[in-house]
Motif scaffolding. Structure first.
Motif, PDB file in Angstrom:
ATOM      1  N   VAL A 234       0.856  -1.183   0.000  1.00  0.00           N
ATOM      2  CA  VAL A 234       0.000   0.000   0.000  1.00  0.00           C
ATOM      3  C   VAL A 234       0.893   1.233   0.000  1.00  0.00           C
ATOM      4  CG1 VAL A 234      -1.806   1.282   1.200  1.00  0.00           C
ATOM      5  CG2 VAL A 234      -1.825  -1.220   1.240  1.00  0.00           C
ATOM      6  N   GLY A 235       0.728   2.073  -1.009  1.00  0.00           N
ATOM      7  CA  GLY A 235       1.539   3.288  -1.089  1.00  0.00           C
ATOM      8  C   GLY A 235       2.171   3.456  -2.455  1.00  0.00           C
ATOM      9  N   ALA A 236       3.106   4.393  -2.514  1.00  0.00           N
ATOM     10  CA  ALA A 236       3.715   4.784  -3.783  1.00  0.00           C
ATOM     11  C   ALA A 236       4.449   3.622  -4.442  1.00  0.00           C
ATOM     12  CB  ALA A 236       4.676   5.952  -3.547  1.00  0.00           C
ATOM     13  N   TYR A 237       4.408   3.584  -5.766  1.00  0.00           N
ATOM     14  CA  TYR A 237       5.088   2.529  -6.511  1.00  0.00           C
ATOM     15  C   TYR A 237       6.598   2.559  -6.313  1.00  0.00           C
ATOM     16  CZ  TYR A 237       0.656   1.968  -9.069  1.00  0.00           C
ATOM     17  OH  TYR A 237      -0.654   1.747  -9.403  1.00  0.00           O
ATOM     18  N   ASN A 238       7.160   3.764  -6.176  1.00  0.00           N
ATOM     19  CA  ASN A 238       8.625   3.839  -6.059  1.00  0.00           C
ATOM     20  C   ASN A 238       9.130   3.413  -4.688  1.00  0.00           C
ATOM     21  OD1 ASN A 238       7.761   6.047  -4.604  1.00  0.00           O
ATOM     22  ND2 ASN A 238       9.074   7.534  -5.644  1.00  0.00           N
ATOM     23  N   LEU A 239       8.218   3.041  -3.793  1.00  0.00           N
ATOM     24  CA  LEU A 239       8.609   2.487  -2.493  1.00  0.00           C
ATOM     25  C   LEU A 239       8.339   0.987  -2.408  1.00  0.00           C
ATOM     26  CD1 LEU A 239       7.357   5.288  -0.056  1.00  0.00           C
ATOM     27  CD2 LEU A 239       9.652   4.968  -0.994  1.00  0.00           C
ATOM     28  N   MET A 240       7.890   0.410  -3.524  1.00  0.00           N
ATOM     29  CA  MET A 240       7.532  -1.003  -3.524  1.00  0.00           C
ATOM     30  C   MET A 240       8.726  -1.901  -3.197  1.00  0.00           C
ATOM     31  SD  MET A 240       5.494  -3.060  -6.510  1.00  0.00           S
ATOM     32  CE  MET A 240       4.588  -1.572  -6.909  1.00  0.00           C
ATOM     33  N   TRP A 241       9.940  -1.467  -3.598  1.00  0.00           N
ATOM     34  CA  TRP A 241      11.137  -2.272  -3.332  1.00  0.00           C
ATOM     35  C   TRP A 241      11.302  -2.530  -1.837  1.00  0.00           C
ATOM     36  CZ3 TRP A 241      15.219  -0.500  -0.358  1.00  0.00           C
ATOM     37  CH2 TRP A 241      15.225   0.874  -0.068  1.00  0.00           C
ATOM     38  N   GLN A 242      10.846  -1.567  -0.993  1.00  0.00           N
ATOM     39  CA  GLN A 242      10.979  -1.759   0.456  1.00  0.00           C
ATOM     40  C   GLN A 242      10.095  -2.908   0.934  1.00  0.00           C
ATOM     41  OE1 GLN A 242      10.287   1.959   2.479  1.00  0.00           O
ATOM     42  NE2 GLN A 242      11.869   3.050   1.331  1.00  0.00           N
ATOM     43  N   GLU A 279      -2.598   5.844  -1.219  1.00  0.00           N
ATOM     44  CA  GLU A 279      -3.700   4.886  -1.191  1.00  0.00           C
ATOM     45  C   GLU A 279      -3.618   3.862  -2.321  1.00  0.00           C
ATOM     46  OE1 GLU A 279      -7.431   6.951  -1.035  1.00  0.00           O
ATOM     47  OE2 GLU A 279      -6.708   8.370   0.493  1.00  0.00           O
ATOM     48  N   LEU A 280      -2.548   3.903  -3.107  1.00  0.00           N
ATOM     49  CA  LEU A 280      -2.388   2.917  -4.167  1.00  0.00           C
ATOM     50  C   LEU A 280      -2.205   1.528  -3.560  1.00  0.00           C
ATOM     51  CD1 LEU A 280       0.043   4.830  -6.562  1.00  0.00           C
ATOM     52  CD2 LEU A 280      -2.377   4.295  -6.989  1.00  0.00           C
ATOM     53  N   VAL A 281      -2.770   0.522  -4.208  1.00  0.00           N
ATOM     54  CA  VAL A 281      -2.648  -0.856  -3.731  1.00  0.00           C
ATOM     55  C   VAL A 281      -2.071  -1.710  -4.851  1.00  0.00           C
ATOM     56  CG1 VAL A 281      -3.850  -2.903  -2.882  1.00  0.00           C
ATOM     57  CG2 VAL A 281      -4.584  -0.620  -2.138  1.00  0.00           C
ATOM     58  N   THR A 282      -1.010  -2.447  -4.533  1.00  0.00           N
ATOM     59  CA  THR A 282      -0.394  -3.360  -5.492  1.00  0.00           C
ATOM     60  C   THR A 282      -0.308  -4.741  -4.861  1.00  0.00           C
ATOM     61  OG1 THR A 282       0.989  -1.540  -6.279  1.00  0.00           O
ATOM     62  CG2 THR A 282       1.591  -3.762  -6.989  1.00  0.00           C
TER      63      THR A 282
END
Length: 297
Positions: A234-242, A279-282
């Motif tokens: 949940v959150g920004a795409y550029n933080l997905m690596w975390q 609020e993005l969900v991946t």
């Protein structure tokens, strides 16, 4: 789930260390190393880093330079011979790396200078399994997706590349009079961007092929059949690596989860054009071998 008396990734890290030590004078190719270790090339670097704290490339360089230091301090060879013995074909590149690592030149070590570089323990303590990292187990049928491949990873993310690929995909779909797609788009990193040249790292953006006319010029990707562990970012795409790194470090490693030889699939649930970044969900789908399925899955 398989029971192991010792964490399988501690064993893997030690085997990789032994392999690297035995091949310091050769190019160590990630695909070859993954094949020797019996681990998917898609996960090798992340598993190694989650276990040891080192990027695999960083670890290999450390081992090379430590070996070179030992050779020089023992007076067994010249600086050029030492650089060649640990796989450096460029004398200047070797000297720069050595100076950065030890704060002294290799020629100074050859003449008897003593330099200290403390290497941290290569095996970190394995964290307890995080209670909030429990996946949903999904039986995924074989599914064909059509879209576009591109290259380029920067600032720890494929975000810019994915946006440009999706924009081009939409352009092609509109040109073919496809106005609405019922399936969520997916993104797939075809190799770990930390294993080589990040600008050459490949990424796929696409949608389910069943929704598209066959005559549109698009690339194809097959999402393999099997059981996949699904987590949510949940959150920004550029933080997905975390989130991905945390899953490796706090779920895969402590649980000795054996991953299948396939890439992580990202499914984008919300439209970034109408949804605030926070609020993005991946959905993140990790491919798992049958030996690691829980009894209830």
């Amino acid at each position: 789930m398989a029971s192991h008396s010792k964490n399988i990734y501690e064993v893997l890290a030690n085997r990789i260390s032994e392999y690297v030590q035995a091949h310091l004078d050769q190019d160590i190719i990630i695909d070859d190393l993954a094949a020797v270790m019996g681990v998917s090339k898609y996960h090798l670097n992340r598993l190694f880093q989650a276990t040891t704290g080192f990027q695999l490339g960083e670890f290999i360089q450390r081992r090379r330079l430590q070996q070179a230091y030992s050779l020089l301090s023992a007076g067994k060879c010249s600086v050029i011979e030492a650089s060649l013995a640990v796989g450096y074909q460029s004398h200047s590149a070797f000297s720069r790396a050595f100076l950065k690592a030890f704060s002294c030149k290799p020629s100074e070590v050859k003449l008897g200078a003593e330099c200290v570089w403390k290497t941290p323990n290569t095996l970190k303590g394995i964290n307890k399994r995080a209670s909030d990292l429990q996946p949903e187990w999904v039986d995924q049928p074989r599914q064909l997706f059509r879209g576009l491949f591109g290259t380029g990873f920067k600032e720890n993310s494929y975000k810019s590349l994915a946006e440009s690929l999706f924009k081009e995909l939409n352009t092609r779909l509109r040109a073919a009079n496809v106005e609405k797609i019922s399936s969520a788009p997916i993104g797939v990193s075809l190799e770990s961007p930390w294993q080589g040249d990040q600008t050459a790292s490949r990424f796929f953006i696409g949608v389910a092929a069943k929704n598209l006319p066959a005559n549109i010029a698009l690339d194809e990707y097959t999402w393999a059949q099997g059981k996949w562990a699904c987590f949510k970012h949940v959150g920004a795409y550029n933080l997905m690596w975390q989130t991905i790194s945390r899953i490796y470090a706090e779920w895969v490693i402590p649980g000795s989860i054996e991953l299948a030889d396939d890439a992580i699939v990202q499914v984008y649930i919300k439209n970034p054009q109408t949804t605030p970044e926070t609020e993005l969900v991946t959905e993140l789908y990790f491919p798992v071998k049958a030996s690691s399925y829980p009894a209830s899955a």
